[in-house]
Design a protein around this motif. Structure first.
Motif, PDB file in Angstrom:
ATOM      1  N   GLU A  93       0.828  -1.215   0.000  1.00 20.51           N
ATOM      2  CA  GLU A  93       0.000   0.000   0.000  1.00 20.51           C
ATOM      3  C   GLU A  93       0.858   1.260   0.000  1.00 20.51           C
ATOM      4  O   GLU A  93       0.549   2.238  -0.695  1.00 20.51           O
ATOM      5  CB  GLU A  93      -0.902   0.019   1.238  1.00 20.51           C
ATOM      6  N   LEU A  94       1.921   1.246   0.784  1.00 20.80           N
ATOM      7  CA  LEU A  94       2.784   2.420   0.900  1.00 20.80           C
ATOM      8  C   LEU A  94       3.690   2.574  -0.312  1.00 20.80           C
ATOM      9  O   LEU A  94       4.068   3.692  -0.687  1.00 20.80           O
ATOM     10  CB  LEU A  94       3.626   2.321   2.175  1.00 20.80           C
ATOM     11  N   ARG A  95       4.046   1.467  -0.928  1.00 21.24           N
ATOM     12  CA  ARG A  95       4.953   1.491  -2.076  1.00 21.24           C
ATOM     13  C   ARG A  95       4.251   1.929  -3.365  1.00 21.24           C
ATOM     14  O   ARG A  95       4.856   2.576  -4.227  1.00 21.24           O
ATOM     15  CB  ARG A  95       5.543   0.082  -2.236  1.00 21.24           C
ATOM     16  N   VAL A 190       4.134  19.096   3.251  1.00 18.54           N
ATOM     17  CA  VAL A 190       3.008  18.178   3.058  1.00 18.54           C
ATOM     18  C   VAL A 190       1.689  18.906   3.287  1.00 18.54           C
ATOM     19  O   VAL A 190       0.726  18.742   2.517  1.00 18.54           O
ATOM     20  CB  VAL A 190       3.135  16.959   3.991  1.00 18.54           C
ATOM     21  N   ALA A 191       1.625  19.725   4.331  1.00 12.88           N
ATOM     22  CA  ALA A 191       0.397  20.477   4.622  1.00 12.88           C
ATOM     23  C   ALA A 191       0.064  21.421   3.466  1.00 12.88           C
ATOM     24  O   ALA A 191      -1.107  21.560   3.073  1.00 12.88           O
ATOM     25  CB  ALA A 191       0.556  21.258   5.924  1.00 12.88           C
ATOM     26  N   GLN A 192       1.078  22.074   2.909  1.00 13.53           N
ATOM     27  CA  GLN A 192       0.863  22.983   1.780  1.00 13.53           C
ATOM     28  C   GLN A 192       0.355  22.235   0.553  1.00 13.53           C
ATOM     29  O   GLN A 192      -0.595  22.675  -0.116  1.00 13.53           O
ATOM     30  CB  GLN A 192       2.166  23.709   1.440  1.00 13.53           C
ATOM     31  N   ARG A 193       0.992  21.092   0.251  1.00 15.96           N
ATOM     32  CA  ARG A 193       0.631  20.354  -0.973  1.00 15.96           C
ATOM     33  C   ARG A 193      -0.723  19.654  -0.818  1.00 15.96           C
ATOM     34  O   ARG A 193      -1.391  19.391  -1.816  1.00 15.96           O
ATOM     35  CB  ARG A 193       1.703  19.323  -1.310  1.00 15.96           C
ATOM     36  N   ARG A 194      -1.109  19.337   0.416  1.00 11.85           N
ATOM     37  CA  ARG A 194      -2.423  18.727   0.609  1.00 11.85           C
ATOM     38  C   ARG A 194      -3.513  19.724   0.228  1.00 11.85           C
ATOM     39  O   ARG A 194      -4.565  19.330  -0.301  1.00 11.85           O
ATOM     40  CB  ARG A 194      -2.577  18.254   2.052  1.00 11.85           C
ATOM     41  N   LYS A 195      -3.260  20.995   0.478  1.00 10.02           N
ATOM     42  CA  LYS A 195      -4.227  22.037   0.114  1.00 10.02           C
ATOM     43  C   LYS A 195      -4.118  22.413  -1.359  1.00 10.02           C
ATOM     44  O   LYS A 195      -5.123  22.643  -2.036  1.00 10.02           O
ATOM     45  CB  LYS A 195      -3.999  23.286   0.973  1.00 10.02           C
ATOM     46  N   ILE A 202       5.830  14.785  -3.273  1.00 12.59           N
ATOM     47  CA  ILE A 202       5.211  15.192  -2.001  1.00 12.59           C
ATOM     48  C   ILE A 202       3.699  15.286  -2.172  1.00 12.59           C
ATOM     49  O   ILE A 202       2.928  14.790  -1.343  1.00 12.59           O
ATOM     50  CB  ILE A 202       5.790  16.534  -1.502  1.00 12.59           C
ATOM     51  N   SER A 203       3.264  15.903  -3.250  1.00 15.22           N
ATOM     52  CA  SER A 203       1.828  16.051  -3.499  1.00 15.22           C
ATOM     53  C   SER A 203       1.149  14.694  -3.650  1.00 15.22           C
ATOM     54  O   SER A 203       0.038  14.475  -3.143  1.00 15.22           O
ATOM     55  CB  SER A 203       1.594  16.880  -4.761  1.00 15.22           C
ATOM     56  N   THR A 204       1.796  13.780  -4.352  1.00 14.26           N
ATOM     57  CA  THR A 204       1.218  12.452  -4.572  1.00 14.26           C
ATOM     58  C   THR A 204       0.983  11.730  -3.257  1.00 14.26           C
ATOM     59  O   THR A 204      -0.100  11.178  -3.023  1.00 14.26           O
ATOM     60  CB  THR A 204       2.144  11.613  -5.474  1.00 14.26           C
ATOM     61  N   LEU A 205       1.998  11.725  -2.375  1.00 12.79           N
ATOM     62  CA  LEU A 205       1.825  11.062  -1.088  1.00 12.79           C
ATOM     63  C   LEU A 205       0.866  11.835  -0.179  1.00 12.79           C
ATOM     64  O   LEU A 205       0.097  11.240   0.581  1.00 12.79           O
ATOM     65  CB  LEU A 205       3.171  10.887  -0.397  1.00 12.79           C
ATOM     66  N   ALA A 206       0.910  13.153  -0.242  1.00 10.89           N
ATOM     67  CA  ALA A 206       0.050  13.974   0.617  1.00 10.89           C
ATOM     68  C   ALA A 206      -1.425  13.769   0.309  1.00 10.89           C
ATOM     69  O   ALA A 206      -2.281  13.919   1.192  1.00 10.89           O
ATOM     70  CB  ALA A 206       0.413  15.447   0.457  1.00 10.89           C
ATOM     71  N   THR A 207      -1.745  13.427  -0.930  1.00 11.85           N
ATOM     72  CA  THR A 207      -3.146  13.259  -1.330  1.00 11.85           C
ATOM     73  C   THR A 207      -3.521  11.792  -1.560  1.00 11.85           C
ATOM     74  O   THR A 207      -4.620  11.491  -2.016  1.00 11.85           O
ATOM     75  CB  THR A 207      -3.421  14.052  -2.625  1.00 11.85           C
ATOM     76  N   HIS A 208      -2.603  10.889  -1.212  1.00 13.46           N
ATOM     77  CA  HIS A 208      -2.861   9.466  -1.441  1.00 13.46           C
ATOM     78  C   HIS A 208      -3.878   8.934  -0.440  1.00 13.46           C
ATOM     79  O   HIS A 208      -3.823   9.239   0.751  1.00 13.46           O
ATOM     80  CB  HIS A 208      -1.552   8.673  -1.316  1.00 13.46           C
ATOM     81  N   ASP A 219       2.668   9.499   8.469  1.00 19.92           N
ATOM     82  CA  ASP A 219       3.127   8.438   7.583  1.00 19.92           C
ATOM     83  C   ASP A 219       3.725   9.008   6.303  1.00 19.92           C
ATOM     84  O   ASP A 219       4.738   8.512   5.798  1.00 19.92           O
ATOM     85  CB  ASP A 219       1.963   7.504   7.231  1.00 19.92           C
ATOM     86  N   VAL A 220       3.099  10.048   5.780  1.00 20.03           N
ATOM     87  CA  VAL A 220       3.623  10.708   4.577  1.00 20.03           C
ATOM     88  C   VAL A 220       5.023  11.230   4.838  1.00 20.03           C
ATOM     89  O   VAL A 220       5.959  11.005   4.061  1.00 20.03           O
ATOM     90  CB  VAL A 220       2.694  11.859   4.135  1.00 20.03           C
ATOM     91  N   VAL A 221       5.173  11.928   5.939  1.00 22.33           N
ATOM     92  CA  VAL A 221       6.453  12.567   6.257  1.00 22.33           C
ATOM     93  C   VAL A 221       7.550  11.530   6.511  1.00 22.33           C
ATOM     94  O   VAL A 221       8.686  11.679   6.040  1.00 22.33           O
ATOM     95  CB  VAL A 221       6.288  13.505   7.471  1.00 22.33           C
ATOM     96  N   LEU A 222       7.220  10.473   7.243  1.00 24.65           N
ATOM     97  CA  LEU A 222       8.220   9.448   7.533  1.00 24.65           C
ATOM     98  C   LEU A 222       8.704   8.774   6.248  1.00 24.65           C
ATOM     99  O   LEU A 222       9.909   8.510   6.081  1.00 24.65           O
ATOM    100  CB  LEU A 222       7.633   8.402   8.479  1.00 24.65           C
ATOM    101  N   ASN A 223       7.803   8.519   5.314  1.00 26.76           N
ATOM    102  CA  ASN A 223       8.207   7.905   4.053  1.00 26.76           C
ATOM    103  C   ASN A 223       9.015   8.851   3.199  1.00 26.76           C
ATOM    104  O   ASN A 223       9.995   8.453   2.561  1.00 26.76           O
ATOM    105  CB  ASN A 223       6.976   7.394   3.295  1.00 26.76           C
TER     106      ASN A 223
END
Length: 389
Positions: A93-95, A190-195, A202-208, A219-223
């Protein structure tokens, strides 16, 4: 040095000129053995290729969730939240969301950029004539990684500094401090790209979303932290160690000029194996190399040793640039095979090609200084002199 006194967790061991002889003797005598470590307690060290591959491909028996590296001093906070510290469906899932960025198809899309970047970096080094190759070669993976993540140019020195600290600092607390400097920066991004998402990693993981729920910011940040630090350091140290290897094998630099760069890159990855070990935790009582491993025991696969195993590699202590097949473990194996492997190989090939294209002669210009790390085997400094073609 007797096998009884060999401490594989001592970074000074890996800087010794006779380390290959010491490790070869230890592997021949005790390919699996139990040692007491100051930070991780009892650890089973696996030195052979076949047993190492067995550990790394059997996630049911040997789990990643208890930590993937020695020196953490306990179960890591990211267990089950990071690709490197998860197994099975959670790992997949994370990969999944990052695969398109690092797949061969994705890498082909950035190949021209990587080639141009490597050429510019080596051109600048040749113009200076005398350079520290460790610093020079860090530029390529750093810029490529920052491009993928959408990190602005003004922030890139910060990324390199914290990568060094996170992987190369001498104590677990110091390494954690390095990560702690990068994490707040990534949280903000991550907070910026989520918005306002873009087309970056970063955007891909932030909105996954998994099961229609956004991946938690932690989890986004750690990865992202793991991807950044691993992506920059592995290529940086492999490239520098590769040059060192070429200089220390008679005629190797000139043989590289006519070599198949795909084969040569794999051989340089095998020979250097800068990721010295991978850690797993036994989930159940099992047998390994004639020893009983209890549930909860730590098992460290020493990748460098496995990649120099004479049972698998003919002339393992030689640099055979056309070696084929070459099933080395430098980038892992199985489910945890390095997600960034195609990108790492593309970057390394671009660096080697740029060196061959622009450099007529390459020689040491001082004493190399090994880093003090059993995580990334490399140099702090590699002073060289370059003569232009």
């Amino acid at each position: 040095m007797s096998t009884a006194t060999v401490d594989l967790t001592d970074p000074d061991l890996w800087a010794r000129p006779d380390v290959d002889e010491i490790v070869a003797d230890l592997r021949a005598r005790t390919p699996v053995h139990r040692t007491e470590t100051a930070l991780d307690g009892p650890v089973w060290s696996v030195l052979g290729y076949h047993l190492g591959s067995r550990v790394l491909t059997d996630a049911v028996t040997f789990s990643s969730t208890g930590g993937s590296l020695l020196g953490t001093g306990g179960t890591p906070a990211g267990a089950g939240k990071m690709m490197a510290l998860s197994d099975g469906p959670r790992h997949r899932e994370l990969r999944a969301p990052v695969l398109p960025y690092f797949s061969p198809k994705g890498v082909r899309g950035t190949a021209e950029r990587i080639t141009e970047l490597a050429a510019d970096v080596i051109k600048s080094a040749v113009e200076q004539e005398k350079v520290d190759l460790v610093d020079v070669l860090a530029t390529v993976p750093l810029v490529v990684m920052c491009d993928l993540l959408g990190i602005p140019g003004d922030d890139r020195d910060l990324v390199v500094a914290v990568c060094d600290e996170a992987f190369l600092a001498q104590t677990p607390d110091a390494r954690r401090a390095g990560h702690q400097k990068l994490l707040p920066y990534l949280v903000e991004k991550v907070a910026q790209r989520r918005k306002n998402p873009g087309d970056d990693l970063i955007s891909t993981l932030a909105t996954h979303r998994i099961k229609n729920r956004l991946l938690p910011i932690e989890d986004v940040v750690l990865n992202l932290d793991n991807i950044v630090v691993g992506g920059v350091q592995t290529v940086r140290h492999t490239a520098a160690m590769s040059v060192w290897a070429l200089l220390n094998h008679s005629g190797a630099w000139h043989r590289l000029k006519t070599a198949d760069l795909d084969l040569a890159t794999d051989e340089l990855l095998r020979y250097t194996s800068v990721g010295l070990h991978v850690l797993r935790t036994a989930t159940t009582r099992t047998e390994l190399g004639g020893h009983v491993i209890d549930a909860g025991d730590k098992v460290a696969v020493w990748t460098w040793s496995a990649d120099h195993d004479p049972d698998v590699f003919d002339r393992p202590r030689e640099l055979v640039l056309d070696r084929s097949p070459n099933r080395h473990l430098a980038l892992g194996v199985g489910a945890h095979y390095c997600v960034g492997a195609p990108l790492a190989k593309a970057e390394l090939k671009a660096v080697y090609a740029a060196l061959l294209d622009q450099v007529a002669e390459l020689e040491l210009d001082g004493e190399p200084v090994h880093n003090r790390s059993i995580i990334n085997f490399g140099f702090d400094h590699l002073p060289v002199r370059l003569r232009a073609r």
